[in-house]
Design a protein around this motif. Structure first.
Motif, mmCIF file in Angstrom:
data_model
loop_
_atom_site.group_PDB
_atom_site.id
_atom_site.type_symbol
_atom_site.label_atom_id
_atom_site.label_comp_id
_atom_site.label_asym_id
_atom_site.label_seq_id
_atom_site.Cartn_x
_atom_site.Cartn_y
_atom_site.Cartn_z
ATOM 1 N N LYS A 301 0.802 -1.222 0.000
ATOM 2 C CA LYS A 301 0.000 0.000 0.000
ATOM 3 C C LYS A 301 0.840 1.278 0.000
ATOM 4 N N ASP A 302 2.128 1.184 0.338
ATOM 5 C CA ASP A 302 2.992 2.368 0.298
ATOM 6 C C ASP A 302 3.455 2.705 -1.118
ATOM 7 N N GLU A 303 3.194 1.824 -2.064
ATOM 8 C CA GLU A 303 3.494 2.105 -3.465
ATOM 9 C C GLU A 303 2.212 2.593 -4.144
ATOM 10 N N HIS A 304 2.339 3.671 -4.901
ATOM 11 C CA HIS A 304 1.149 4.328 -5.436
ATOM 12 C C HIS A 304 1.159 4.400 -6.959
ATOM 13 N N ILE A 305 -0.016 4.162 -7.527
ATOM 14 C CA ILE A 305 -0.306 4.452 -8.929
ATOM 15 C C ILE A 305 -1.164 5.707 -8.930
ATOM 16 N N LEU A 306 -0.817 6.692 -9.746
ATOM 17 C CA LEU A 306 -1.611 7.909 -9.828
ATOM 18 C C LEU A 306 -2.476 7.907 -11.083
ATOM 19 N N LEU A 307 -3.714 8.349 -10.931
ATOM 20 C CA LEU A 307 -4.589 8.627 -12.069
ATOM 21 C C LEU A 307 -4.897 10.115 -12.004
ATOM 22 N N THR A 308 -4.428 10.848 -13.015
ATOM 23 C CA THR A 308 -4.532 12.304 -12.992
ATOM 24 C C THR A 308 -5.449 12.831 -14.093
ATOM 25 N N SER A 359 -1.589 0.877 -3.792
ATOM 26 C CA SER A 359 -2.611 1.912 -3.659
ATOM 27 C C SER A 359 -2.782 2.655 -4.985
ATOM 28 N N VAL A 360 -3.992 3.150 -5.193
ATOM 29 C CA VAL A 360 -4.271 4.010 -6.340
ATOM 30 C C VAL A 360 -4.695 5.365 -5.793
ATOM 31 N N THR A 361 -3.997 6.414 -6.227
ATOM 32 C CA THR A 361 -4.305 7.768 -5.773
ATOM 33 C C THR A 361 -4.805 8.597 -6.955
ATOM 34 N N PHE A 362 -5.944 9.217 -6.753
ATOM 35 C CA PHE A 362 -6.600 10.010 -7.794
ATOM 36 C C PHE A 362 -6.260 11.483 -7.544
ATOM 37 N N VAL A 363 -5.587 12.102 -8.505
ATOM 38 C CA VAL A 363 -5.125 13.487 -8.361
ATOM 39 C C VAL A 363 -5.818 14.327 -9.432
ATOM 40 N N VAL A 364 -6.824 15.093 -9.022
ATOM 41 C CA VAL A 364 -7.581 15.934 -9.947
ATOM 42 C C VAL A 364 -7.049 17.355 -9.764
ATOM 43 N N THR A 365 -6.385 17.856 -10.792
ATOM 44 C CA THR A 365 -5.516 19.017 -10.621
ATOM 45 C C THR A 365 -6.157 20.341 -11.026
ATOM 46 N N TYR A 384 2.581 11.638 -1.461
ATOM 47 C CA TYR A 384 3.273 10.354 -1.340
ATOM 48 C C TYR A 384 4.570 10.464 -2.128
ATOM 49 N N PRO A 385 5.677 9.968 -1.616
ATOM 50 C CA PRO A 385 6.982 10.170 -2.259
ATOM 51 C C PRO A 385 6.982 9.713 -3.718
ATOM 52 N N LEU A 386 7.619 10.503 -4.562
ATOM 53 C CA LEU A 386 7.704 10.125 -5.966
ATOM 54 C C LEU A 386 8.486 8.833 -6.157
ATOM 55 N N ALA A 387 9.415 8.562 -5.273
ATOM 56 C CA ALA A 387 10.176 7.311 -5.361
ATOM 57 C C ALA A 387 9.274 6.104 -5.172
ATOM 58 N N GLN A 388 8.147 6.289 -4.496
ATOM 59 C CA GLN A 388 7.175 5.216 -4.269
ATOM 60 C C GLN A 388 5.999 5.307 -5.230
ATOM 61 N N THR A 389 6.084 6.211 -6.192
ATOM 62 C CA THR A 389 5.046 6.340 -7.216
ATOM 63 C C THR A 389 5.495 5.548 -8.431
ATOM 64 N N VAL A 390 4.816 4.449 -8.710
ATOM 65 C CA VAL A 390 5.299 3.524 -9.734
ATOM 66 C C VAL A 390 4.857 3.900 -11.140
ATOM 67 N N ALA A 452 6.673 13.114 -15.459
ATOM 68 C CA ALA A 452 7.677 12.533 -16.358
ATOM 69 C C ALA A 452 9.015 13.246 -16.222
ATOM 70 N N LYS A 453 8.990 14.571 -16.157
ATOM 71 C CA LYS A 453 10.264 15.298 -16.140
ATOM 72 C C LYS A 453 11.004 15.137 -14.819
ATOM 73 N N LEU A 454 10.341 14.521 -13.833
ATOM 74 C CA LEU A 454 11.014 14.182 -12.577
ATOM 75 C C LEU A 454 11.308 12.684 -12.500
ATOM 76 N N GLY A 455 11.075 11.979 -13.612
ATOM 77 C CA GLY A 455 11.480 10.586 -13.702
ATOM 78 C C GLY A 455 10.412 9.563 -13.386
ATOM 79 N N VAL A 456 9.192 9.985 -13.073
ATOM 80 C CA VAL A 456 8.116 9.033 -12.801
ATOM 81 C C VAL A 456 7.497 8.603 -14.131
ATOM 82 N N PRO A 457 7.470 7.314 -14.431
ATOM 83 C CA PRO A 457 6.856 6.870 -15.692
ATOM 84 C C PRO A 457 5.415 7.363 -15.793
ATOM 85 N N ALA A 458 5.100 7.981 -16.906
ATOM 86 C CA ALA A 458 3.782 8.581 -17.076
ATOM 87 C C ALA A 458 3.309 8.355 -18.496
#
Length: 543
Positions: A301-308, A359-365, A384-390, A452-458
């Motif tokens: 659960k400490d690893e997160h997938i984001l849906l933006t 975990s799945v985190t929904f980020v509506v920006t 949640y830390p970007l290092a833990q954002t898969v 993406a520009k911070l290295g998180v696959p997007a």
């Protein structure tokens, strides 16, 4: 209440595929999706501009929806992440003279000042044509080489040299790099110490008409609050190609010739002319908000997938006659409604005994239309830390043109995260393809890019281009005529006759991809040769 059935036949295809067994198909409720879409894009929400009553209505609507699902609030028991923003508004009465030629606001030029000043007063500032306004050592290209821009105004072309010469090997050929984006050009002009930066609008390389510039860069303009010592040009904006031609002619030059030279090699061309600019500028600070909710995983659960996806649009323009509200139905009430739909399905599956490990985190920006502000803020201040954002999946302007045989991955070939989209597409009897117009720079134009520009696959998936049958093709042609010119315009409104089966197909695809990644131990990375490989290298995933 009609449930999604258009993908039912896809189940028959699953036994023929070599890919892993998929999750059961989600039952997306089309009527509920339509209700969210219709409500968010209604006149009552006044175009959902940040720092307005429309924002508060949107925040309440989304927070209540996530609360009804029982998703975890992310900030002190709230779903709202405060985004520190400043609002700038240039007065409509602008006195602008370039090369001795008076230019008309909105018709010829739009200018803003993203600085804490109440008045802009520039007199006789030298004009310098700097080609594409690019400083890119990796491409051996520097339009500012040896040039002192202090006190001067840069005149800049849109896109990058690869657009003009796709076969030349320059930059990324036809596909736009980030150096082609307007955001970069203002950033670089500021780094060079320029007094101002004005981009020449050109419909083909910009990928949108002047009307989009007029509607997007007039009225209130938001930005993130920055450090006091961060320098920004005193004035920035756009001018039409026709206006630029007159300015160059007044300098004894030909715009077309100068642009052709700029496409071949870096260029600095003093126009031997000046600019005088004066207008009032109002500045005020107000908080805007991202809406963030989490569906907690189990063993990871400490690893997160984001849906933006962004909730904001352009708001209301009281200077317009007739319709003054930019409802933003397609852009991006369709995507926000899609986030809610996917959240409900993942949540229902978890309650039914099929939770995800991750975990799945929904980020509506907020503030996407002003330069990806909300996603940039989250990426710089992650809950949640970007290092833990898969991985990050992004929904922006979903498909209203009916079902398709294919699906488009914008910027295809960047990261292993795309394999989850490709696998889901294959399972559902579709084919994942690259976009047909990479010169538009779509990968750099929506919220996933902030990660993406911070290295998180997007990954950013757009609707496909091949209608499923002749009837759908005829509908698509008719609806495209109806929606022609509605991007960033007041006619981007909800239509009861929209065929949303293609949107629901794409939501199903995202649902399957998120579930596959959510139950995986794999950590995707960027492929070698891409801009972001050094930040998070590919790990060798083969689905």
């Amino acid at each position: 209440m009609r449930l999604l059935t258009s993908l039912g036949t896809a189940v028959l295809l699953l036994g023929c595929q070599q890919a892993p067994s998929p999750s059961p198909l989600a039952n997306f409720d089309e009527q509920l999706y339509r209700q969210d879409l219709k409500t968010l894009s209604s006149d009552a929400f006044e175009g959902r501009a940040p720092m307005t009553h429309g924002e508060q209505m949107t925040l309440d609507y989304l927070s209540n929806a996530f609360k009804e699902m029982g998703l975890t609030p992310t900030v002190d028991g709230s779903y709202l992440q405060k985004v520190l923003m400043v609002n700038y508004e240039a007065d409509e009465q602008q006195q602008v003279t370039l090369a001795g030629l008076p230019l008309q606001y909105r018709k010829d030029i739009v200018l803003n000042a993203h600085n804490k000043v109440d008045h802009v007063a520039i007199e006789n500032a030298p004009l310098v044509f700097v080609g594409y306004g690019i400083n890119a050592p990796e491409y051996q290209w520097n339009d500012y080489q040896g040039l002192d821009m202090h006190g001067k105004i840069a005149i800049i072309m849109i896109n990058d040299p690869g657009f003009a010469q796709p076969e030349s090997g320059k930059f990324n050929g036809k596909a736009m790099t980030y150096y082609g984006r307007w955001t970069y050009k203002y950033e670089e002009a500021s780094r060079q110490g320029a007094l101002g930066a004005i981009i020449i609008h050109d419909t083909a390389p910009a990928s949108y008409p002047w009307s989009v510039v007029e509607h997007s860069w007039t009225g209130p303009q938001q930005d993130l609050v920055t450090k006091q010592d961060d320098y920004r040009v005193a004035v920035e904006g756009w001018m039409t190609r026709d206006a630029a031609q007159k300015v160059f002619a007044a300098s004894g030059l030909t715009l077309d010739t100068a642009m052709k030279r700029a496409a071949h090699k870096a260029i600095q061309l003093p126009l031997e002319q000046t600019a005088s600019i004066a207008f009032r500028n109002s500045v005020y600070y107000a908080d805007s908000y991202n809406v963030v909710a989490t569906l907690e995983g189990t063993s990871a659960k400490d690893e997160h997938i984001l849906l933006t996806g962004h909730w904001d649009h352009l708001g209301k323009d009281d200077n317009l006659e007739g319709d003054q509200i930019f409802n933003g139905a397609m852009d991006n009430a369709t995507g926000v409604a899609g986030i809610l739909a996917i959240a409900r399905q993942l949540n229902d599956a978890a309650k039914a005994g099929k939770p995800l490990k991750r975990s799945v985190t929904f980020v509506v920006t907020t503030g996407e239309e002003q330069g990806l502000l909300g996603s940039r803020y989250y990426a710089d201040n992650p809950i949640y830390p970007l290092a833990q954002t898969v991985g990050v999946f992004n929904l922006d302007s979903t498909n209203i043109y009916g079902r398709t045989k294919d699906v488009t991955i914008v910027g295809k070939g960047k990261s292993e995260l795309e394999q989850y989209i490709e696998q889901a597409a294959k399972m559902l009897g579709r084919e994942a393809k690259p976009e047909s117009h990479p010169e538009a720079g779509g990968y750099f134009r929506s919220d996933h890019f902030s990660f993406a520009k911070l290295g998180v696959p997007a990954v950013y998936v757009a609707g496909g281009s091949e209608p499923i049958d002749a009837t759908t093709a005829a509908y698509k042609e008719r609806m495209q005529q109806t929606m022609n010119g509605c991007y960033h315009n007041t006619c981007d409104e909800y239509h009861e006759d929209w065929d949303l089966s293609g949107t629901l197909d794409d939501l199903q695809l995202h649902y399957q991809a998120i579930r596959a990644l959510g139950d995986s131990d794999a950590k995707p990375g960027y492929y070698q040769g891409t801009e972001f490989y050094s930040l998070r290298p590919a790990s060798g995933i083969k689905l």
